[in-house]
Design a protein around this motif. Structure first.
Motif, mmCIF file in Angstrom:
data_model
loop_
_atom_site.group_PDB
_atom_site.id
_atom_site.type_symbol
_atom_site.label_atom_id
_atom_site.label_comp_id
_atom_site.label_asym_id
_atom_site.label_seq_id
_atom_site.Cartn_x
_atom_site.Cartn_y
_atom_site.Cartn_z
ATOM 1 N N GLY A 213 50.931 4.575 134.163
ATOM 2 C CA GLY A 213 51.531 3.720 133.151
ATOM 3 C C GLY A 213 53.050 3.733 133.229
ATOM 4 O O GLY A 213 53.643 4.537 133.952
ATOM 5 N N ILE A 214 53.669 2.835 132.488
ATOM 6 C CA ILE A 214 55.125 2.767 132.388
ATOM 7 C C ILE A 214 55.501 3.206 130.987
ATOM 8 O O ILE A 214 55.106 2.593 129.995
ATOM 9 N N LEU A 215 56.263 4.299 130.898
ATOM 10 C CA LEU A 215 56.682 4.862 129.623
ATOM 11 C C LEU A 215 58.126 4.442 129.364
ATOM 12 O O LEU A 215 58.987 4.597 130.229
ATOM 13 N N THR A 216 58.371 3.881 128.177
ATOM 14 C CA THR A 216 59.720 3.498 127.774
ATOM 15 C C THR A 216 60.125 4.374 126.607
ATOM 16 O O THR A 216 59.384 4.501 125.630
ATOM 17 N N LEU A 217 61.316 4.997 126.705
ATOM 18 C CA LEU A 217 61.796 5.892 125.666
ATOM 19 C C LEU A 217 63.128 5.378 125.140
ATOM 20 O O LEU A 217 64.007 4.986 125.903
ATOM 21 N N ALA A 218 63.254 5.386 123.813
ATOM 22 C CA ALA A 218 64.516 5.058 123.153
ATOM 23 C C ALA A 218 64.803 6.180 122.166
ATOM 24 O O ALA A 218 63.900 6.692 121.516
ATOM 25 N N ALA A 219 66.067 6.584 122.074
ATOM 26 C CA ALA A 219 66.441 7.664 121.165
ATOM 27 C C ALA A 219 67.732 7.293 120.455
ATOM 28 O O ALA A 219 68.566 6.560 120.995
ATOM 29 N N GLY A 220 67.897 7.826 119.247
ATOM 30 C CA GLY A 220 69.115 7.569 118.498
ATOM 31 C C GLY A 220 69.067 8.206 117.128
ATOM 32 O O GLY A 220 68.307 9.135 116.874
ATOM 33 N N GLU A 221 69.887 7.673 116.224
ATOM 34 C CA GLU A 221 69.981 8.175 114.848
ATOM 35 C C GLU A 221 68.660 7.965 114.111
ATOM 36 O O GLU A 221 67.899 7.058 114.431
ATOM 37 N N LEU A 222 68.423 8.797 113.089
ATOM 38 C CA LEU A 222 67.179 8.694 112.314
ATOM 39 C C LEU A 222 67.034 7.357 111.595
ATOM 40 O O LEU A 222 65.961 6.785 111.555
ATOM 41 N N ASP A 223 68.123 6.869 110.992
ATOM 42 C CA ASP A 223 68.024 5.690 110.130
ATOM 43 C C ASP A 223 68.416 4.390 110.807
ATOM 44 O O ASP A 223 68.563 3.376 110.137
ATOM 45 N N GLU A 224 68.621 4.414 112.114
ATOM 46 C CA GLU A 224 69.070 3.214 112.804
ATOM 47 C C GLU A 224 68.204 2.952 114.032
ATOM 48 O O GLU A 224 67.587 3.853 114.577
ATOM 49 N N GLU A 225 68.225 1.714 114.482
ATOM 50 C CA GLU A 225 67.564 1.370 115.738
ATOM 51 C C GLU A 225 68.380 1.964 116.884
ATOM 52 O O GLU A 225 69.616 1.954 116.819
ATOM 53 N N PRO A 226 67.740 2.473 117.915
ATOM 54 C CA PRO A 226 68.499 3.007 119.053
ATOM 55 C C PRO A 226 69.408 1.929 119.648
ATOM 56 O O PRO A 226 68.980 0.794 119.848
ATOM 57 N N SER A 227 70.678 2.291 119.877
ATOM 58 C CA SER A 227 71.628 1.310 120.386
ATOM 59 C C SER A 227 71.711 1.325 121.908
ATOM 60 O O SER A 227 72.133 0.353 122.517
ATOM 61 N N ALA A 228 71.345 2.424 122.526
ATOM 62 C CA ALA A 228 71.404 2.523 123.982
ATOM 63 C C ALA A 228 70.214 1.799 124.607
ATOM 64 O O ALA A 228 69.184 1.588 123.974
ATOM 65 N N GLU A 229 70.369 1.448 125.875
ATOM 66 C CA GLU A 229 69.277 0.830 126.624
ATOM 67 C C GLU A 229 68.112 1.814 126.711
ATOM 68 O O GLU A 229 68.326 3.007 126.912
ATOM 69 N N PRO A 230 66.879 1.339 126.578
ATOM 70 C CA PRO A 230 65.731 2.241 126.717
ATOM 71 C C PRO A 230 65.649 2.820 128.124
ATOM 72 O O PRO A 230 66.070 2.204 129.093
ATOM 73 N N ILE A 231 65.084 4.009 128.214
ATOM 74 C CA ILE A 231 64.865 4.689 129.487
ATOM 75 C C ILE A 231 63.443 4.371 129.935
ATOM 76 O O ILE A 231 62.500 4.489 129.157
#
Length: 175
Positions: free
Chosen positions: A118-136
């Motif tokens: 499968g292809i796993l996409t990960l996004a990380a960031g602040e608890l109360d906000e949408e991740p701003s960085a590009e997903p991995i």
């Protein structure tokens, strides 16, 4: 009487399907407080679908934690976090959210390992906000990347497309 018996069996099957789910694991002693997935989709094919997905994993579920500790070793220092590990699939959970509520703000070096087709996409960031960085995006590999947060806490969101896949994620504070 026959109609009532059929309805009872149907309710038991529906309840059993609702209990099937992802077996994400957290190894080590937690510095954050993982919370259950924010949105856990209902299984679409019940226990049989989850069992079929589990059979497609590259290793038995009870070996994932041991694999994770060698795939993305944590330094075990004050700046490291416990290793997150588990598996995702269409019939268990193709979307998984982990909130590390007490994760200190700062810059982190993350290592993500995934095995499976499968292809796993990960996004990380602040608890109360949408991740701003590009997903991995992880496709049967181990990759390193940076995560920076300005406030206490971190949200990690993983999505799977395709075949059942196992994952391991470690965070090491930089500086």
């Amino acid at each position: 009487m026959g109609m009532r018996r059929t309805a009872t069996i149907g309710l038991i099957l529906v309840a059993g399907m609702a209990l099937a789910g992802c077996t994400g694991e957290l190894s080590g002693s937690p510095t954050g407080s993982p919370s259950p997935p924010a949105s856990t989709p209902a299984p679409t094919a019940g226990t049989h679908g989850a069992e079929a997905d589990e059979a497609l994993l590259p290793m038995p579920v009870d070996e994932i934690r041991d694999w994770a500790e060698t795939a993305v070793p944590s330094a075990g220092t004050d700046g490291s976090s416990p290793i997150l590990s588990g598996w995702l699939s269409e019939h268990t959970s193709a979307h998984h959210t982990t909130d590390l509520k007490s994760q200190e703000a700062g810059a982190y070096q993350a290592q993500l390992a995934c095995r499976g087709d499968g292809i796993l996409t990960l996004a990380a960031g602040e608890l109360d906000e949408e991740p701003s960085a590009e997903p991995i995006v992880c496709e049967n590999e181990t990759i390193a990347f940076d995560i920076t947060t300005a406030a206490t806490g971190m949200r990690i969101v993983m999505d799977l497309e395709g075949a059942p896949t196992i994952y391991a994620l470690s965070l090491q504070r930089m500086g």
